[in-house]
Design an enzyme around this catalytic site. Structure first.
Site, PDB file in Angstrom:
ATOM      1  N   ILE A 182      87.669 -15.845 -22.948  1.00  0.00           N
ATOM      2  CA  ILE A 182      87.939 -14.944 -21.812  1.00  0.00           C
ATOM      3  C   ILE A 182      86.994 -15.276 -20.655  1.00  0.00           C
ATOM      4  CG2 ILE A 182      88.189 -12.568 -21.042  1.00  0.00           C
ATOM      5  CD1 ILE A 182      88.242 -11.729 -23.979  1.00  0.00           C
TER       6      ILE A 182
ATOM      7  N   GLY B 242      89.586 -15.372 -43.076  1.00  0.00           N
ATOM      8  CA  GLY B 242      88.691 -16.204 -42.280  1.00  0.00           C
ATOM      9  C   GLY B 242      88.182 -15.530 -41.020  1.00  0.00           C
TER      10      GLY B 242
ATOM     11  N   LYS C 166      75.516 -10.360 -27.224  1.00  0.00           N
ATOM     12  CA  LYS C 166      76.457 -10.438 -26.113  1.00  0.00           C
ATOM     13  C   LYS C 166      76.204  -9.325 -25.100  1.00  0.00           C
ATOM     14  CE  LYS C 166      79.936 -12.665 -29.018  1.00  0.00           C
ATOM     15  NZ  LYS C 166      80.992 -12.398 -30.020  1.00  0.00           N
TER      16      LYS C 166
ATOM     17  N   ASP D  56      75.643  -9.637 -33.564  1.00  0.00           N
ATOM     18  CA  ASP D  56      76.397 -10.527 -32.686  1.00  0.00           C
ATOM     19  C   ASP D  56      76.759  -9.805 -31.380  1.00  0.00           C
ATOM     20  OD1 ASP D  56      78.373 -13.010 -32.392  1.00  0.00           O
ATOM     21  OD2 ASP D  56      79.536 -11.209 -31.961  1.00  0.00           O
TER      22      ASP D  56
ATOM     23  N   GLY E 155      86.971 -18.631 -32.249  1.00  0.00           N
ATOM     24  CA  GLY E 155      87.873 -19.688 -32.696  1.00  0.00           C
ATOM     25  C   GLY E 155      87.538 -20.993 -32.006  1.00  0.00           C
TER      26      GLY E 155
ATOM     27  N   LYS F 103      74.888 -17.632 -27.885  1.00  0.00           N
ATOM     28  CA  LYS F 103      74.549 -16.267 -27.466  1.00  0.00           C
ATOM     29  C   LYS F 103      73.213 -15.791 -28.017  1.00  0.00           C
ATOM     30  CE  LYS F 103      77.652 -15.006 -31.094  1.00  0.00           C
ATOM     31  NZ  LYS F 103      78.417 -16.231 -31.144  1.00  0.00           N
TER      32      LYS F 103
END
Lengths: 430, 430
Positions: free
Chosen positions: A138, A189, A207, A203, A306, A107
């Site tokens: 997604i 985590g 996006k 981040d 993930g 990204k």
């Protein structure tokens, strides 16, 4: 079914990369049936040989010479999961220029310099697919790019960062402070040791740039995205939102201006009504709400990060570009024909929730209301809480430009009857 | 940009068809930019000339000769929005055999005889796209077919019929009876005068067949779908579900068996926990929940019906097949390589919520529990409500096959201590 395999070069073998190898292996039969030819791992470029990985790979396939791997004539598809700007950019451009197709989850690179990548794909006549770059598993970019190709997107409103959603959800459900919620996210985590990219909105901003580019057929870079993080949000803000039937979320918002001639792209925390579909997005889940002219309101929900979820999106893209190569065709090019400029945050229309610590005496409300009126900001609701030194005015405005709202806040800070502007939060989604 | 337009023949000009014409006209410039060539309306086939329509169309373009329109050499893309089996099937087959690409919203036909259509598409080397056939505007089929092409779908759980969701939502929120809620839905235009296709689950069953075919790369027809409607649901059922933290929804469920060798496809009302993402789907909205091996849980939400939303999905498909024709290629073929059989409802694993009117005396619970045990159905919770003649046992089972659950219910009806099996409802989503 063809016997000739399509060869895949993998750049990077971390959490996502090793899942990609694992899935390619476990699902070899299904993938071959869906593509019409088997996939074969041509090589894996890593930074350091001999490191322990989540998956066993034939050492003969592992190399530190990424540039050499990308240049190999027998490679059809290059999968880039290194992340960051360099060497990812050079490697992708080199692969595309050499006629290969590229699947990437990067990204940051797409949002900073997508133009260079798309141009290389055009010249090399290959595909550049990047479903995994936004909202992990997604399926979002393909629907925006293809399913809604016959519609007009008006607004995209998304929770696209799982770390910040986890933190804000904890603050909302347990009353924790930002610091405590961050620590919990780190211990589980969900947040990195250095959480800056997440909690400061970098981040999400990358996006947002990618989503805005696709939704509005224009080119938007991360640098054009207005960005605010969640580090200043207090337990009091969260509780106050809750008391009013709102929840605070870090949103990426991409919207056309009313005249349709420009777009606003921004990432900031905002209060949304608890009845809004995005309000129910808990923990580290992501969801993106799309408003289109004909389709109406759509929402896409799932895991935003993930290894396995991201690898699922990467594999979906590998199947797509592999099918295209076998058919001798390419997927849709970058679409920038609308070429809309991004307007300043000041020109964005939004609403505000403001808490003012005020002197508890007659005439205060009139003076405060006058300040709003001077900047053409109309008030939707006002409520006084507490008395004496605790007196607070809680005001929710109607829609106004962000510039007018900012100027109002500056004006309020100058008033002697206002002891402090205790909190300001934008309100979205209603 | 090419000057040569792609010509579109429209079959049917009702609610959806007239929206398609309207959007093609209003967005001509955008569509041309996205396709790389303009779209042109070649003709509109209607049953009756001179009828009043929602959009003005040049009378020279309107014809009652659908077969003639479809056979015209200059037509590139045929859009079928007539619905029903014939003449839609003959027209689509004729169009595809003649080398045209087809976009259709016809779920009934696809679910009854998709095989014939896909075969015609293959032979004619054209595209058959049908995003609008399931869940209206929600981009769902493309994600299933393409984005998840590198993953394994385990289960699809969807609210795919807006009429029944509206009725059940009203029953849940106002306590209304089925009849009253249906009447309200009819007066608002959410339900038809003859609501059979919706309330008896036929519409949802056709969609379930299409979803199962795509999700499991197999061919499933509507006749293979186990189907139960919502007409028997009482206000008491709804209230009782509510009291236990559940909500009743009409679900389309497609799932692989545990051994992965067969699939279950069914439509029936079920209780789902109020914390499940599908529980929040209100009014006439649709949503589909997908569980995939790597991607995890995904949800797609939006408007499932209506002229503009459905037209949005049709337009998206028109853009896709138009791009394919310009590139001289086709989209992905029907994928049936897995060729999994559909198992009987009896083999499906589910859970049950059962309310039994029982005699209020010692030993009743033991006798009832024994009946469950005899059929290998284990009980998760049991609760006694009321006393004397009002005594009721409310039991929720653990997972068991539907056959075992059905046999248990039959056994319970035979017990003299059970005055009546007051209600039986499957429990899903937890």
């Amino acid at each position: 079914m063809s016997d000739k395999p399509l060869k895949v070069a993998l750049l990077g073998c971390g959490v996502v990369g090793s899942q990609v190898v694992k899935l390619m292996r476990e699902q070899a039969g299904d993938l071959a049936a869906r593509i019409g030819a088997p996939l074969e791992l041509a090589g894996v470029a890593v930074r350091k040989l001999g490191r322990k990985r989540d998956v066993e790979i034939d050492p003969a396939l592992v190399t530190t010479d990424a540039e050499g791997l990308v240049a190999r004539d027998d490679v059809d598809i290059v999968v880039e999961v290194i992340g960051g700007i360099e060497p990812a950019r050079s490697l992708i451009v080199s692969a595309l220029s050499g006629g290969k197709s590229v699947v990437t989850a990067n990204k940051a690179l797409l949002a900073e310099d997508g133009a260079t990548l798309f141009e290389a794909a055009r010249q090399g006549n290959g595909d550049l697919y990047y479903e995994a770059s936004v909202a992990g598993a997604i399926p979002l970019l393909r629907p925006l790019r293809e399913s809604l190709a016959g519609d007009h997107v008006k607004r995209v409103l998304g929770i696209v960062n799982g770390t910040t959603n986890y933190i804000l959800d904890k603050m909302d459900s347990t009353g924790a402070s930002f610091t405590d919620a961050l620590e919990e996210a780190q211990s589980l985590g969900y947040a990195e040791a250095d959480p800056t990219a997440d909690v400061e909105g970098f981040d999400a901003a990358a996006k947002a740039a990618i989503l805005a580019s696709l939704a509005f057929h224009s080119r938007v870079t991360a640098a054009e995205v207005h960005r605010e993080g969640i580090t200043e949000i207090t337990a009091t803000d969260v509780a106050s939102a809750k008391a009013m039937g709102y929840v605070i979320k870090l949103l990426a918002i991409c919207a056309k201006s009313d005249d349709g001639r420009s777009i606003g792209v921004r990432v900031h925390p905002a209060m949304i009504p608890r009845t809004h579909p995005l309000a129910g997005v808990r923990e580290a889940y992501n969801a993106v709400f799309v408003e289109a002219e004909s389709a109406g309101q759509l929402m896409f929900y799932g895991k935003g990060a993930g290894g396995a979820p991201t690898a699922s999106a990467v594999l979906g893209d590998i199947v797509a570009v592999a099918r295209n190569r076998r058919a001798g065709t390419r997927g849709p090019d970058e679409s920038t024909y609308a070429d809309l400029p991004v307007h300043e945050m000041g020109a964005t229309v939004t609403r505000c929730h403001v808490a003012l610590d005020v002197a508890d005496k007659p005439g205060v409300l009139a003076r405060v209301a006058e300040e709003f009126a001077q900047h053409d900001v109309s008030i939707q609701t006002v409520r006084q809480e507490g008395h004496g030194d605790d007196a607070q005015l809680v005001i929710v405005t109607h829609q106004a430009t962000d510039a007018a709202l900012t100027a109002t806040m500056a004006g309020l800070r100058e008033l002697d009857i206002v002891r402090a502007v205790a909190s300001v939060m934008r309100v979205e989604g209603d």
